[in-house]
Design a protein around this motif. Structure first.
Motif, PDB file in Angstrom:
ATOM      1  N   ILE A  62       0.655  -1.415   0.065  1.00  0.00           N
ATOM      2  CA  ILE A  62      -0.240   0.222  -0.099  1.00  0.00           C
ATOM      3  C   ILE A  62       0.774   1.361  -0.569  1.00  0.00           C
ATOM      4  O   ILE A  62       2.097   1.370   1.397  1.00  0.00           O
ATOM      5  N   ALA A  63       0.719   2.753  -1.037  1.00  0.00           N
ATOM      6  CA  ALA A  63       1.362   3.709  -0.598  1.00  0.00           C
ATOM      7  C   ALA A  63       0.518   4.471  -0.394  1.00  0.00           C
ATOM      8  O   ALA A  63      -0.802   4.247  -0.224  1.00  0.00           O
ATOM      9  N   PHE A  64       0.775   5.871   0.289  1.00  0.00           N
ATOM     10  CA  PHE A  64      -0.030   6.034   1.197  1.00  0.00           C
ATOM     11  C   PHE A  64       0.510   7.409   0.557  1.00  0.00           C
ATOM     12  O   PHE A  64       1.992   8.151   0.409  1.00  0.00           O
ATOM     13  N   ALA A  65      -0.549   8.888   0.408  1.00  0.00           N
ATOM     14  CA  ALA A  65      -0.320  10.015   0.489  1.00  0.00           C
ATOM     15  C   ALA A  65      -0.966  10.990   0.540  1.00  0.00           C
ATOM     16  O   ALA A  65      -1.972  11.028   0.533  1.00  0.00           O
ATOM     17  N   ALA A  66      -0.667  11.660   0.652  1.00  0.00           N
ATOM     18  CA  ALA A  66      -1.448  13.008   1.947  1.00  0.00           C
ATOM     19  C   ALA A  66      -2.525  12.206   2.575  1.00  0.00           C
ATOM     20  O   ALA A  66      -2.298  11.190   3.819  1.00  0.00           O
ATOM     21  N   ASP A  67      -3.326  12.358   2.682  1.00  0.00           N
ATOM     22  CA  ASP A  67      -5.273  11.313   2.828  1.00  0.00           C
ATOM     23  C   ASP A  67      -5.477  10.367   2.164  1.00  0.00           C
ATOM     24  O   ASP A  67      -6.660  10.064   2.102  1.00  0.00           O
ATOM     25  N   THR A  68      -4.755   9.853   1.075  1.00  0.00           N
ATOM     26  CA  THR A  68      -5.154   7.982   0.151  1.00  0.00           C
ATOM     27  C   THR A  68      -4.443   7.670   0.633  1.00  0.00           C
ATOM     28  O   THR A  68      -2.770   7.717   0.972  1.00  0.00           O
ATOM     29  N   ALA A  69      -4.875   6.612   0.215  1.00  0.00           N
ATOM     30  CA  ALA A  69      -3.649   4.879   0.776  1.00  0.00           C
ATOM     31  C   ALA A  69      -4.111   4.642  -1.087  1.00  0.00           C
ATOM     32  O   ALA A  69      -5.642   4.247  -1.597  1.00  0.00           O
ATOM     33  N   ASP A  70      -2.979   3.862  -1.423  1.00  0.00           N
ATOM     34  CA  ASP A  70      -3.759   3.667  -3.007  1.00  0.00           C
ATOM     35  C   ASP A  70      -3.048   1.709  -3.005  1.00  0.00           C
ATOM     36  O   ASP A  70      -1.615   2.066  -2.540  1.00  0.00           O
ATOM     37  N   ILE A  71      -3.619   0.672  -3.554  1.00  0.00           N
ATOM     38  CA  ILE A  71      -3.054  -0.701  -3.155  1.00  0.00           C
ATOM     39  C   ILE A  71      -2.248  -0.679  -4.497  1.00  0.00           C
ATOM     40  O   ILE A  71      -2.540  -0.646  -5.730  1.00  0.00           O
ATOM     41  N   ASN A  72      -0.783  -0.787  -4.328  1.00  0.00           N
ATOM     42  CA  ASN A  72       0.294  -0.795  -5.450  1.00  0.00           C
ATOM     43  C   ASN A  72       0.147  -2.284  -5.919  1.00  0.00           C
ATOM     44  O   ASN A  72      -0.155  -2.916  -7.567  1.00  0.00           O
ATOM     45  N   THR A  73      -0.480  -3.125  -5.482  1.00  0.00           N
ATOM     46  CA  THR A  73       0.057  -4.750  -5.459  1.00  0.00           C
ATOM     47  C   THR A  73      -0.531  -5.690  -4.445  1.00  0.00           C
ATOM     48  O   THR A  73      -0.328  -5.629  -3.458  1.00  0.00           O
ATOM     49  N   VAL A  74      -1.468  -6.894  -4.899  1.00  0.00           N
ATOM     50  CA  VAL A  74      -1.275  -7.476  -3.506  1.00  0.00           C
ATOM     51  C   VAL A  74      -1.620  -9.416  -4.251  1.00  0.00           C
ATOM     52  O   VAL A  74      -2.043  -9.064  -5.817  1.00  0.00           O
ATOM     53  N   ALA A  75      -1.354 -10.261  -3.795  1.00  0.00           N
ATOM     54  CA  ALA A  75      -1.658 -11.807  -4.365  1.00  0.00           C
ATOM     55  C   ALA A  75      -1.901 -12.251  -2.424  1.00  0.00           C
ATOM     56  O   ALA A  75      -1.562 -12.001  -1.948  1.00  0.00           O
ATOM     57  N   VAL A  76      -2.444 -13.454  -3.452  1.00  0.00           N
ATOM     58  CA  VAL A  76      -2.348 -14.673  -2.081  1.00  0.00           C
ATOM     59  C   VAL A  76      -2.224 -16.032  -2.985  1.00  0.00           C
ATOM     60  O   VAL A  76      -2.723 -16.020  -4.085  1.00  0.00           O
ATOM     61  N   GLY A  77      -1.319 -16.659  -2.425  1.00  0.00           N
ATOM     62  CA  GLY A  77      -0.619 -17.991  -2.612  1.00  0.00           C
ATOM     63  C   GLY A  77      -2.249 -19.038  -2.796  1.00  0.00           C
ATOM     64  O   GLY A  77      -3.190 -19.033  -1.887  1.00  0.00           O
ATOM     65  N   ALA A  78      -2.130 -20.555  -3.490  1.00  0.00           N
ATOM     66  CA  ALA A  78      -2.844 -20.872  -3.478  1.00  0.00           C
ATOM     67  C   ALA A  78      -3.212 -21.983  -2.526  1.00  0.00           C
ATOM     68  O   ALA A  78      -1.568 -22.398  -1.281  1.00  0.00           O
ATOM     69  N   ALA A  79      -3.579 -21.881  -1.624  1.00  0.00           N
ATOM     70  CA  ALA A  79      -4.618 -23.076  -0.407  1.00  0.00           C
ATOM     71  C   ALA A  79      -3.574 -24.215   0.227  1.00  0.00           C
ATOM     72  O   ALA A  79      -3.295 -24.961  -0.739  1.00  0.00           O
TER      73      ALA A  79
END
Length: 79
Positions: A62-79
């Motif tokens: 997650i990247a933060f700038a001023a009063d915002t947050a953006d998800i840059n990348t997210v991943a979940v592996g196989a269980a």
């Protein structure tokens, strides 16, 4: 029911290789290991890792700038 060892933590240097490997498995244009390593010292970013039995099962950056947050990348592996 047996308990599993699961936790969510801030990414540390010991997690970077596993995070980069999961990123590579999930995306055709993955971030590099060096890119994730640089996030360890980025004051405008946060990377959380989900651990299962001591291994990275997922992550979010997650990247933060001023009063915002953006998800840059997210991943979940196989269980």
């Amino acid at each position: 029911m047996p308990q599993r060892d699961e936790s969510i933590l801030l990414m540390e240097a010991c997690h970077v290789a596993q995070v980069a490997a999961l990123e590579k498995a999930c995306f055709s244009e993955p971030w590099s290991e060096a890119a994730f390593r640089s996030e360890l010292t980025n004051p405008q970013a946060l990377t959380l890792v989900a651990l299962r039995e001591g291994q990275v099962a997922g992550f979010v950056n997650i990247a933060f700038a001023a009063d915002t947050a953006d998800i840059n990348t997210v991943a979940v592996g196989a269980a």
